[in-house]
Design an enzyme around this catalytic site. Structure first.
Site, PDB file in Angstrom:
ATOM      1  N   PRO A  90      47.920 -24.153  83.610  1.00  0.00           N
ATOM      2  CA  PRO A  90      47.820 -22.939  84.436  1.00  0.00           C
ATOM      3  C   PRO A  90      47.185 -21.754  83.703  1.00  0.00           C
ATOM      4  CG  PRO A  90      50.039 -23.872  84.525  1.00  0.00           C
ATOM      5  CD  PRO A  90      49.307 -24.583  83.437  1.00  0.00           C
ATOM      6  N   GLU A 117      57.092 -28.558  79.385  1.00  0.00           N
ATOM      7  CA  GLU A 117      56.791 -27.114  79.508  1.00  0.00           C
ATOM      8  C   GLU A 117      55.418 -26.740  78.975  1.00  0.00           C
ATOM      9  OE1 GLU A 117      59.048 -25.518  81.384  1.00  0.00           O
ATOM     10  OE2 GLU A 117      60.009 -27.487  81.298  1.00  0.00           O
ATOM     11  N   ARG A 155      31.902 -36.129  93.289  1.00  0.00           N
ATOM     12  CA  ARG A 155      31.027 -36.001  94.460  1.00  0.00           C
ATOM     13  C   ARG A 155      29.752 -35.216  94.154  1.00  0.00           C
ATOM     14  NH1 ARG A 155      31.387 -31.681  97.378  1.00  0.00           N
ATOM     15  NH2 ARG A 155      31.245 -32.550  99.459  1.00  0.00           N
ATOM     16  N   ASP A 170      27.898 -27.836 101.723  1.00  0.00           N
ATOM     17  CA  ASP A 170      29.311 -27.470 101.718  1.00  0.00           C
ATOM     18  C   ASP A 170      29.587 -26.006 101.482  1.00  0.00           C
ATOM     19  OD1 ASP A 170      30.023 -30.048 101.966  1.00  0.00           O
ATOM     20  OD2 ASP A 170      30.267 -30.353  99.819  1.00  0.00           O
TER      21      ASP A 170
HETATM   22  N1  4GY Z   1      47.944 -25.049  87.968  1.00  0.00           N
HETATM   23  N2  4GY Z   1      46.096 -26.031  86.895  1.00  0.00           N
HETATM   24  C1  4GY Z   1      48.014 -26.802  86.240  1.00  0.00           C
HETATM   25  C2  4GY Z   1      49.449 -27.031  86.089  1.00  0.00           C
HETATM   26  C3  4GY Z   1      51.172 -28.276  84.899  1.00  0.00           C
HETATM   27  C4  4GY Z   1      53.389 -28.189  81.853  1.00  0.00           C
HETATM   28  C5  4GY Z   1      51.053 -28.420  81.104  1.00  0.00           C
HETATM   29  C6  4GY Z   1      47.401 -25.901  87.100  1.00  0.00           C
HETATM   30  O1  4GY Z   1      45.897 -26.950  85.963  1.00  0.00           O
HETATM   31  N3  4GY Z   1      47.060 -27.418  85.554  1.00  0.00           N
HETATM   32  O2  4GY Z   1      50.250 -26.427  86.786  1.00  0.00           O
HETATM   33  N4  4GY Z   1      49.810 -27.938  85.146  1.00  0.00           N
HETATM   34  C7  4GY Z   1      51.570 -27.988  83.492  1.00  0.00           C
HETATM   35  C8  4GY Z   1      52.964 -28.444  83.282  1.00  0.00           C
HETATM   36  C9  4GY Z   1      52.457 -28.851  80.882  1.00  0.00           C
HETATM   37  C10 4GY Z   1      50.620 -28.667  82.518  1.00  0.00           C
END
Ligand code: 4GY
Length: 252
Positions: A90, A117, A155, A170
């Site tokens: 994230p 985590e 794609r 698209d």
């Molecule tokens: N949003 N975009 C995401 C995610 C989960 C803990 C690392 C996201 O790319 N990945 O939420 N990943 C986490 C959970 C370890 C990945």
């Protein structure tokens, strides 16, 4: 294109990668996807790959050594060099169509999927070339994001979409949201297909679609209407819309 996916849960990929367009791309040899189970590189008899965070706090952190050994294994498979090593998390850069187009030019990609985590920071420092996020939410692992990236990248590879389909039309490809589409029947539940689409007048149809795309983008995603993506025709259409609004509000 070859894609190596490092994951603790290779079985999660079975449905999406064995169906529809991705399945066909793999069968045609346009796409080769290989899974490496990080747990196979735990290096301990309980096969653990996570540990508690230094400094304390909740949850577990994925350890660097198993991930790095899995990567070294993949490096061996690919003849010693890894060009792009993508980590799904994230905190990564926002993945979008530009990223999909860019990654589709590579011959080989590695995608690392985490769980728990997060990762020991040294995985990033030692091996990762790109950190990508598919959106501002937290999932239980990087597998679903990796599937999203593989799908969007695949794609864009020449030959993956059929003859009639094209990635060029698209939403996002040309920077605007997609115009409304219709197919048979002409009338459904009292709703009829716009006459212009049955007129056979291709230039009028093209203009109508461009106007619809601009309207939808203006309404839902005005952030996408940046100066540099607009054509001269778009500017004319938007000016025309502005004139109508000016009239209604009795401005000037
Ligand atoms: N949003 N975009 C995401 C995610 C989960 C803990 C690392 C996201 O790319 N990945 O939420 N990943 C986490 C959970 C370890 C990945």
């Amino acid at each position: 294109m070859k894609i190596d996916i490092l994951t603790l849960f290779p079985e999660m990929f079975a449905g999406p990668f064995d169906s529809s367009i991705i399945k066909r791309a793999r069968e045609k040899g346009l796409l080769e996807i290989n899974f490496t189970d990080i747990r196979d590189f735990s290096g301990n008899k309980h096969n653990t790959v996570d540990d508690t965070p230094y400094g304390g706090g909740a949850g577990m952190v994925m350890q660097a050594p198993p991930v790095m050994r899995a990567l070294e294994h993949v490096r061996g498979l690919r003849g010693g060099a890894l060009n792009r090593v993508v980590l799904m998390c994230p905190t990564g850069l926002p993945f979008d169509q530009n990223w999909a187009r860019d990654l589709a030019r590579e011959e080989h990609l590695v995608i690392i999927c985490g769980h728990y985590e997060g990762f020991d920071e040294r995985v990033r420092e030692l091996a990762v070339t790109d950190e990508l996020s598919i959106g501002d939410y937290v999932l239980t692992g990087g597998e679903l994001p990796a599937m999203v990236v593989v799908d969007a990248v695949s794609r864009m590879i020449p030959g993956v979409l059929g003859e009639s389909a094209s990635a060029e039309e698209d939403s996002f490809y040309r920077g605007l949201l997609e115009y409304p589409q219709y197919t048979r029947p002409r009338e459904y539940e009292g709703l009829i297909v716009p006459d212009i689409l049955l007129s056979g007048h291709h230039e009028n149809i093209r203009r109508w679609r461009r106007r619809q795309a601009l309207l939808k983008t203006l309404e839902r995603r005005p952030d996408l209407l940046r100066e540099e993506i607009l054509t001269d025709e778009d500017r004319d259409i938007l000016r025309e819309m502005a004139e109508v609004i000016r009239g209604i509000l009795q401005l000037d």
